[in-house]
Design a protein around this motif. Structure first.
Motif, PDB file in Angstrom:
ATOM      1  N   ALA A 147     -16.546  77.824  54.098  1.00  0.00           N
ATOM      2  CA  ALA A 147     -16.669  77.039  52.862  1.00  0.00           C
ATOM      3  C   ALA A 147     -15.776  75.805  52.915  1.00  0.00           C
ATOM      4  O   ALA A 147     -16.169  74.719  52.498  1.00  0.00           O
ATOM      5  CB  ALA A 147     -16.306  77.908  51.659  1.00  0.00           C
ATOM      6  N   VAL A 148     -14.578  75.970  53.463  1.00  0.00           N
ATOM      7  CA  VAL A 148     -13.656  74.839  53.560  1.00  0.00           C
ATOM      8  C   VAL A 148     -14.139  73.849  54.608  1.00  0.00           C
ATOM      9  O   VAL A 148     -14.130  72.630  54.393  1.00  0.00           O
ATOM     10  CB  VAL A 148     -12.227  75.326  53.886  1.00  0.00           C
ATOM     11  N   SER A 149     -14.622  74.358  55.743  1.00  0.00           N
ATOM     12  CA  SER A 149     -14.986  73.445  56.834  1.00  0.00           C
ATOM     13  C   SER A 149     -16.247  72.656  56.511  1.00  0.00           C
ATOM     14  O   SER A 149     -16.462  71.584  57.070  1.00  0.00           O
ATOM     15  CB  SER A 149     -15.123  74.191  58.155  1.00  0.00           C
ATOM     16  N   GLU A 150     -17.067  73.159  55.583  1.00  0.00           N
ATOM     17  CA  GLU A 150     -18.217  72.367  55.144  1.00  0.00           C
ATOM     18  C   GLU A 150     -17.749  71.040  54.567  1.00  0.00           C
ATOM     19  O   GLU A 150     -18.484  70.062  54.533  1.00  0.00           O
ATOM     20  CB  GLU A 150     -19.015  73.134  54.065  1.00  0.00           C
ATOM     21  N   GLY A 190     -15.062  69.467  55.807  1.00  0.00           N
ATOM     22  CA  GLY A 190     -14.392  68.703  56.849  1.00  0.00           C
ATOM     23  C   GLY A 190     -12.912  68.951  57.017  1.00  0.00           C
ATOM     24  O   GLY A 190     -12.228  68.190  57.675  1.00  0.00           O
ATOM     25  N   SER A 191     -12.382  70.027  56.426  1.00  0.00           N
ATOM     26  CA  SER A 191     -10.929  70.260  56.528  1.00  0.00           C
ATOM     27  C   SER A 191     -10.613  71.492  57.349  1.00  0.00           C
ATOM     28  O   SER A 191      -9.598  72.148  57.134  1.00  0.00           O
ATOM     29  CB  SER A 191     -10.324  70.462  55.140  1.00  0.00           C
ATOM     30  N   GLU A 192     -11.483  71.830  58.307  1.00  0.00           N
ATOM     31  CA  GLU A 192     -11.365  73.160  58.892  1.00  0.00           C
ATOM     32  C   GLU A 192     -10.106  73.415  59.688  1.00  0.00           C
ATOM     33  O   GLU A 192      -9.689  74.554  59.817  1.00  0.00           O
ATOM     34  CB  GLU A 192     -12.595  73.508  59.753  1.00  0.00           C
ATOM     35  N   THR A 193      -9.491  72.396  60.225  1.00  0.00           N
ATOM     36  CA  THR A 193      -8.322  72.673  61.049  1.00  0.00           C
ATOM     37  C   THR A 193      -7.012  72.517  60.287  1.00  0.00           C
ATOM     38  O   THR A 193      -5.939  72.686  60.857  1.00  0.00           O
ATOM     39  CB  THR A 193      -8.285  71.753  62.289  1.00  0.00           C
ATOM     40  N   ASP A 194      -7.100  72.212  59.008  1.00  0.00           N
ATOM     41  CA  ASP A 194      -5.877  72.031  58.233  1.00  0.00           C
ATOM     42  C   ASP A 194      -5.217  73.378  57.952  1.00  0.00           C
ATOM     43  O   ASP A 194      -5.854  74.279  57.412  1.00  0.00           O
ATOM     44  CB  ASP A 194      -6.172  71.374  56.874  1.00  0.00           C
ATOM     45  N   ASP A 195      -3.947  73.509  58.303  1.00  0.00           N
ATOM     46  CA  ASP A 195      -3.180  74.664  57.849  1.00  0.00           C
ATOM     47  C   ASP A 195      -2.839  74.439  56.383  1.00  0.00           C
ATOM     48  O   ASP A 195      -2.927  73.320  55.876  1.00  0.00           O
ATOM     49  CB  ASP A 195      -1.887  74.785  58.658  1.00  0.00           C
ATOM     50  N   ASN A 196      -2.429  75.517  55.735  1.00  0.00           N
ATOM     51  CA  ASN A 196      -2.045  75.407  54.338  1.00  0.00           C
ATOM     52  C   ASN A 196      -3.113  74.742  53.486  1.00  0.00           C
ATOM     53  O   ASN A 196      -2.866  73.742  52.807  1.00  0.00           O
ATOM     54  CB  ASN A 196      -0.742  74.620  54.215  1.00  0.00           C
ATOM     55  N   VAL A 197      -4.292  75.293  53.547  1.00  0.00           N
ATOM     56  CA  VAL A 197      -5.435  74.751  52.805  1.00  0.00           C
ATOM     57  C   VAL A 197      -5.080  74.677  51.318  1.00  0.00           C
ATOM     58  O   VAL A 197      -4.418  75.571  50.787  1.00  0.00           O
ATOM     59  CB  VAL A 197      -6.662  75.660  53.014  1.00  0.00           C
ATOM     60  N   ASN A 198      -5.527  73.624  50.690  1.00  0.00           N
ATOM     61  CA  ASN A 198      -5.263  73.430  49.262  1.00  0.00           C
ATOM     62  C   ASN A 198      -6.126  74.410  48.452  1.00  0.00           C
ATOM     63  O   ASN A 198      -7.324  74.211  48.277  1.00  0.00           O
ATOM     64  CB  ASN A 198      -5.614  71.975  48.918  1.00  0.00           C
ATOM     65  N   SER A 199      -5.471  75.457  47.961  1.00  0.00           N
ATOM     66  CA  SER A 199      -6.258  76.510  47.318  1.00  0.00           C
ATOM     67  C   SER A 199      -6.651  76.148  45.880  1.00  0.00           C
ATOM     68  O   SER A 199      -7.373  76.905  45.229  1.00  0.00           O
ATOM     69  CB  SER A 199      -5.534  77.850  47.370  1.00  0.00           C
ATOM     70  N   LYS A 216      -8.064  73.023  45.438  1.00  0.00           N
ATOM     71  CA  LYS A 216      -9.311  72.343  45.793  1.00  0.00           C
ATOM     72  C   LYS A 216     -10.360  73.337  46.283  1.00  0.00           C
ATOM     73  O   LYS A 216     -11.540  73.196  46.017  1.00  0.00           O
ATOM     74  CB  LYS A 216      -8.996  71.313  46.892  1.00  0.00           C
ATOM     75  N   TYR A 217      -9.909  74.332  47.040  1.00  0.00           N
ATOM     76  CA  TYR A 217     -10.828  75.346  47.595  1.00  0.00           C
ATOM     77  C   TYR A 217     -10.416  76.723  47.074  1.00  0.00           C
ATOM     78  O   TYR A 217      -9.724  77.483  47.758  1.00  0.00           O
ATOM     79  CB  TYR A 217     -10.756  75.332  49.126  1.00  0.00           C
ATOM     80  N   PRO A 218     -10.800  77.055  45.858  1.00  0.00           N
ATOM     81  CA  PRO A 218     -10.342  78.340  45.288  1.00  0.00           C
ATOM     82  C   PRO A 218     -10.837  79.528  46.107  1.00  0.00           C
ATOM     83  O   PRO A 218     -11.992  79.539  46.557  1.00  0.00           O
ATOM     84  CB  PRO A 218     -10.963  78.340  43.882  1.00  0.00           C
TER      85      PRO A 218
END
Ligand code: UPG
Length: 211
Positions: free
Chosen positions: A70-73, A75-84, A86-88
């Motif tokens: 869902a996050v990589s759709e 374009g942020s797939e390699t980011d550590d510490n995903v913004n939860s 923005k992406y609940p």
């Protein structure tokens, strides 16, 4: 369940107990081909109908693979510490059949019986479990087998609230017929695996109670 934080990505260790990646090389009609494959466990899943409530029983859980997708759709797939924010995490709370991997030397029906108890809290004997069908849960990278079962329970069979074992966090949910029918209609969009859709369709075709 949705309290997810500190997400990090890393390389797969070679001793993963769940996944073993490898490459198969073969010759087909004189042409050499490579296939990148994953060795994974076979699995079972169970369609559970509660005769007391006249509802189907499913499980909901946070699935890291679904969250990653869902996050990589975006374009942020390699980011550590995903913004939860923005992406609940609820983007990746799935609705599934009760299921489990075959990681013990036991009859498949017994593994199904254990999963019904551990995940959903119903203690039933394995002679109340009916084998439905066996299929390949993946045909591109894994080829693993999944065997689907069916059982009927009543509220009297409940011995715990379910929820999984060890550190599993699983929510048990019961849904009425009209709601599950809605999920297999044209245009439906569900956060569920194909086994869920197949199980619901099989139930509606073969076991749906008369009103
Ligand atoms: O990389 C991994 C993989 C699995 N687990 C754990 O291993 C256990 C496996 O759980 P189990 O209930 O046996 O299987 P599920 O993960 O629920 O997967 C089932 O349900 C899926 C969807 O319904 C099917 O696709 C699978 O084939 C089927 O095994 C769980 O505690 C997982 O958290 C990990 O910790 N790390």
């Amino acid at each position: 369940m949705e309290n997810i934080s500190n997400i990090r990505y890393g390389a797969l260790p070679s001793n993963s107990p769940y996944i073993k990646p490898f490459r198969m090389r073969y010759v087909q009609d004189g042409i050499t081909k490579d296939a990148d494959l994953l060795k994974v466990h076979d699995s079972v899943c169970i369609i559970i109908y509660n005769r007391t409530t006249k509802k189907l029983i499913f499980v909901r859980q946070f699935r890291p693979a679904v969250y990653y997708a869902a996050v990589s759709e975006n374009g942020s797939e390699t980011d550590d510490n995903v913004n939860s924010t923005k992406y609940p995490p609820k983007l990746a709370i799935t609705l599934e059949l009760c299921a489990g991997i075959v990681d013990k030397d036991l009859p498949l029906k017994e593994i199904a019986r254990e999963e019904i108890l551990e995940e959903c809290g119903f203690n039933i004997s394995s002679d109340r479990i009916e084998e439905v069908m066996t299929y390949r849960s993946g045909v591109d990278t894994t080829g693993a087998t999944q065997t689907m079962f069916y059982c009927e329970v009543t509220d009297d069979d409940r011995v715990t609230a379910g929820g999984g074992i060890d550190d599993e966090i699983i929510e048990v949910i019961e849904l009425p017929m009209d709601e599950v029918e809605h999920m297999v209609k044209t245009g439906a969009n569900v956060v569920s695996p194909p086994s869920f859709l197949l199980g619901v369709l099989w139930f509606l075709s073969n076991k749906k109670p008369q009103q």
